[in-house]
Design an enzyme around this catalytic site. Structure first.
Site, short mmCIF file in Angstrom:
data_model
loop_
_atom_site.label_atom_id
_atom_site.label_comp_id
_atom_site.label_asym_id
_atom_site.label_seq_id
_atom_site.Cartn_x
_atom_site.Cartn_y
_atom_site.Cartn_z
N HIS A 112 -11.40 -3.03 2.90
CA HIS A 112 -11.28 -2.76 4.34
C HIS A 112 -11.97 -1.46 4.75
O HIS A 112 -11.99 -1.13 5.93
CB HIS A 112 -9.80 -2.69 4.71
CG HIS A 112 -9.13 -1.50 4.07
ND1 HIS A 112 -8.94 -1.40 2.71
CD2 HIS A 112 -8.65 -0.35 4.59
CE1 HIS A 112 -8.37 -0.24 2.44
NE2 HIS A 112 -8.18 0.41 3.56
N ASP A 113 -12.49 -0.71 3.79
CA ASP A 113 -13.18 0.55 4.09
C ASP A 113 -14.69 0.45 3.95
O ASP A 113 -15.40 1.46 4.07
CB ASP A 113 -12.72 1.66 3.12
CG ASP A 113 -11.30 2.10 3.40
OD1 ASP A 113 -10.85 1.99 4.55
OD2 ASP A 113 -10.64 2.58 2.45
N ASP A 127 -3.03 4.92 -2.18
CA ASP A 127 -4.03 5.45 -1.26
C ASP A 127 -4.33 6.92 -1.52
O ASP A 127 -3.41 7.72 -1.71
CB ASP A 127 -3.45 5.31 0.16
CG ASP A 127 -4.44 5.67 1.24
OD1 ASP A 127 -5.38 4.91 1.44
OD2 ASP A 127 -4.26 6.74 1.88
N GLU A 136 -6.50 4.42 -5.81
CA GLU A 136 -7.76 4.77 -5.15
C GLU A 136 -8.09 6.17 -5.67
O GLU A 136 -7.64 7.17 -5.14
CB GLU A 136 -7.59 4.78 -3.63
CG GLU A 136 -8.92 4.92 -2.93
CD GLU A 136 -8.81 5.24 -1.44
OE1 GLU A 136 -9.73 4.90 -0.71
OE2 GLU A 136 -7.83 5.87 -1.01
N ASP A 141 0.86 -1.18 0.00
CA ASP A 141 0.00 0.00 0.00
C ASP A 141 0.90 1.23 0.00
O ASP A 141 1.86 1.29 0.77
CB ASP A 141 -0.86 -0.02 1.28
CG ASP A 141 -2.27 0.48 1.03
OD1 ASP A 141 -2.39 1.60 0.50
OD2 ASP A 141 -3.22 -0.24 1.36
C1 NOJ Z 1 -8.08 5.23 2.23
C2 NOJ Z 1 -7.78 4.00 3.02
O1 NOJ Z 1 -8.26 2.89 2.33
C3 NOJ Z 1 -8.44 4.19 4.36
O2 NOJ Z 1 -8.46 3.01 5.12
C4 NOJ Z 1 -7.74 5.31 5.07
O3 NOJ Z 1 -8.43 5.63 6.24
C5 NOJ Z 1 -7.64 6.56 4.20
N1 NOJ Z 1 -7.39 6.33 2.82
C6 NOJ Z 1 -6.55 7.46 4.70
O4 NOJ Z 1 -5.29 6.91 4.40
#
Ligand code: NOJ
Ligand code: CA
Length: 553
Positions: A321-322, A201, A258, A98
């Site tokens: 995971h989000d 990210d 992302e 990541d």
């Molecule tokens: C996206 C990540 O997937 C998430 O888990 C994180 O809280 C935020 N970016 C900040 O890095």
């Protein structure tokens, strides 16, 4: 389309903290990933994306990095990671790390030095400002986890720093070429180590609209969503092109961004043959503001793929995971069973682009149902979700129920390996509660059951990789079929072969007229339909939540 080495890959996201614990401290670790490599190879995985394992105070579970060049001791050591890379290679599995470079941790030495000397070299690695006119903030942006993006700089009453996420995640100042150079050096160090690429990210956030200014207030807190600023920020492409040139392109790395808010005309720049990234996630279904119904899901996903047609590859997910668990989100609770889970799997898995499986998805892990106490949960985003719900007039019980539905912790509970204590995840006390459903939903129960969700995922992967059909699934054209037919989700992949994916996304049967006869059933989530003899004509009756993957005449 120019062919790339990663086009036909199947990826798997590991959230290491919750995957497998080998030393009984309740925290999953790199050795746990190594122990499970054979499992992943057997499943058919080519690429593993590891959520962050760098040194971190874990304020946002590793997305707050205090040392980009080292592994957090809770996860292991650099030597463990080297071994993972090696062992992965032996099994044809590449490791993707990541890349979190919109921000670091407030415990990173850069930030510590910035606090010591805000006007010095490292002060310029961040956005450090003076209060405007003595006490007001430079702008009214709301951080993603609630509250202002500004926080007092430790040791300096007159200064503040910017954090678009948690206050322990100060934003890095990408306008500063020295910072960018440091970031590229670090990326190349990892690529030289032998990882195959990065998941990137929050990358759209690296460009801020400067000078700081207010945007229309859109909440009772008097603040304005960061999205309002991001829509107006231009120029992120210049950073991304330089980033790709200095790092990824030199290594022919696989990168998945992302990415949010990109405009149509920017798509070729992002994911075209010579784009900044190899691919980016399709979040269209997850981020839809409307209730998720079969029709909304179809609309979102079809539109996303039609939009990139001929341009590049999306990476397809139903969860990460989000997000809460995909099956709990995209299937009505009363209809949730193995059949509907397999249907959802088949729909998204055979779309153009790369399928990503999030750990536990392959055994049909579901959301938490009941949590008695908010303190049983963990995520730093929870407090804001709960408070906002109270503020909107919900009772405590309602606010908690809402939180349980949406919390990121749903995806972060430990992997359910078996029905022993702690679902076989750890001998110690797990860092986050185990989902009580593990007694019924666990790998050991499914691994030898040919009708399990797990074995359906295996079949899906081997179908995608079957040499007879691979080029069709990887490069075949995506053609929606009868998108107007309610609760039907069907599309063709047309390449060397013509394959149709047909899903009856509802609890009632429905009839469908096909464009031609079925030649062969390739995959089905109901045992009855694997017998080709039931398909003589072009009209078929689909049973509830039936999924059919068929080769057409
Ligand atoms: C996206 C990540 O997937 C998430 O888990 C994180 O809280 C935020 N970016 C900040 O890095
Ligand atoms: Ca451990």
């Amino acid at each position: 389309m120019e062919k790339k080495w990663w086009h036909n890959k199947v990826a798997y996201q590991i959230y290491p903290k919750s995957f497998y614990d080998t030393n009984g401290d309740g925290i999953g670790d790199i050795n746990g990933v190594i122990e499970k490599l054979d499992y992943l190879q057997d499943l058919g995985i080519d690429i593993i994306w590891l959520s962050p394992i760098y040194c971190s105070p874990l304020a946002d579970q590793g997305y707050d990095i205090s040392d980009y060049y080292d592994i957090d001791p809770r996860f292991g050591t650099i030597a463990d990671l080297d071994r993972l890379i090696e062992e992965g290679k032996k099994r044809g599995i590449g490791i993707v790390m990541d890349l979190v470079v919109n921000h670091c941790s407030d415990e990173h030495e850069w930030f510590k030095k910035a606090c010591e000397d805000p006007d010095g070299e490292y002060g310029k690695f961040f956005y450090i400002e003076d209060y405007k006119d003595g006490d007001s903030l430079p702008c009214n942006w709301r951080s993603y986890f609630g509250g202002s993006v500004w926080e007092k700089l430790p040791g300096h009453d007159d200064k503040i720093y910017l954090h678009v996420f948690h206050k322990k995640q100060p934003d890095l100042n990408w306008e500063n070429p020295k910072l960018r150079k440091e970031v590229y050096k670090m990326i190349n160090w990892w690529l030289d180590k032998g990882i195959v690429g990065f998941r990137i990210d929050a990358i759209i956030n690296i460009k801020k609209k400067l000078p700081f200014s207010d945007y229309p207030v859109d909440g009772d807190d008097g603040l304005s969503s960061i999205d309002n600023m991001l829509k107006e920020a231009t120029g992120v492409g210049e950073f991304l092109n330089e980033l790709a040139d200095e790092t990824f392109r030199k290594h022919d790395a696989f990168t998945v961004g992302e990415v949010f808010n990109e405009k149509d005309d920017e798509l070729p720049l992002f994911i075209g043959s010579h784009g900044y990234f190899s691919t980016m996630f399709d979040f269209s279904a997850e981020s839809t503001k409307e209730d998720i119904s079969p029709e909304n899901y179809k609309k979102a996903v079809f539109k996303a793929h039609e939009r990139v047609d001929g341009i590049g590859f999306l990476s397809n997910i139903i969860e990460n995971h989000d997000e809460p668990r995909g099956v709990s989100r995209f299937i009505p609770k009363e209809d949730l069973d193995d059949t509907s889970k397999k249907m959802l799997a088949g729909i998204y898995f055979l779309l153009p682009g790369l399928p990503f499986i999030y750990q536990g998805q392959e055994i049909g892990m579901e959301n938490l149902d009941n949590v008695n106490d908010i303190n049983d949960l963990d995520d730093c985003a929870n407090a804001n979700i709960y408070e906002t719900a109270l503020h909107e007039g919900k009772t405590h019980a309602e606010a908690l129920a809402h939180l349980i539905n949406v919390t990121r912790d749903n995806a972060r509970t430990p992997f359910q390996w078996d029905d022993s204590k702690n679902a076989g995840f750890t001998d110690g006390k797990p860092w986050l509660m185990v989902n009580p459903k593990y007694k019924n939903i666990n790998l050991a129960e499914q691994i030898n059951d040919s009708h399990s969700v797990f074995n359906f995922y295996k079949e899906l992967i081997s179908l995608r990789k079957n040499p007879e059909y691979e080029s069709t699934f990887v490069y075949g054209k995506f053609v929606p079929y009868k998108p107007e037919q309610k609760n039907l989700l069907a599309y063709s992949r047309v390449g060397e072969k013509s394959v149709m994916v047909i899903a009856n996304y509802q609890k009632d049967a429905q009839t469908l007229s096909l464009p031609s006869k079925i030649k062969k059933v390739l995959l089905s989530n109901t045992s009855k339909t694997l017998d080709n003899s039931s398909f003589n004509g072009t009209e078929i009756v689909l049973s509830p939540y039936e999924l059919l993957v068929v080769e057409m005449v």
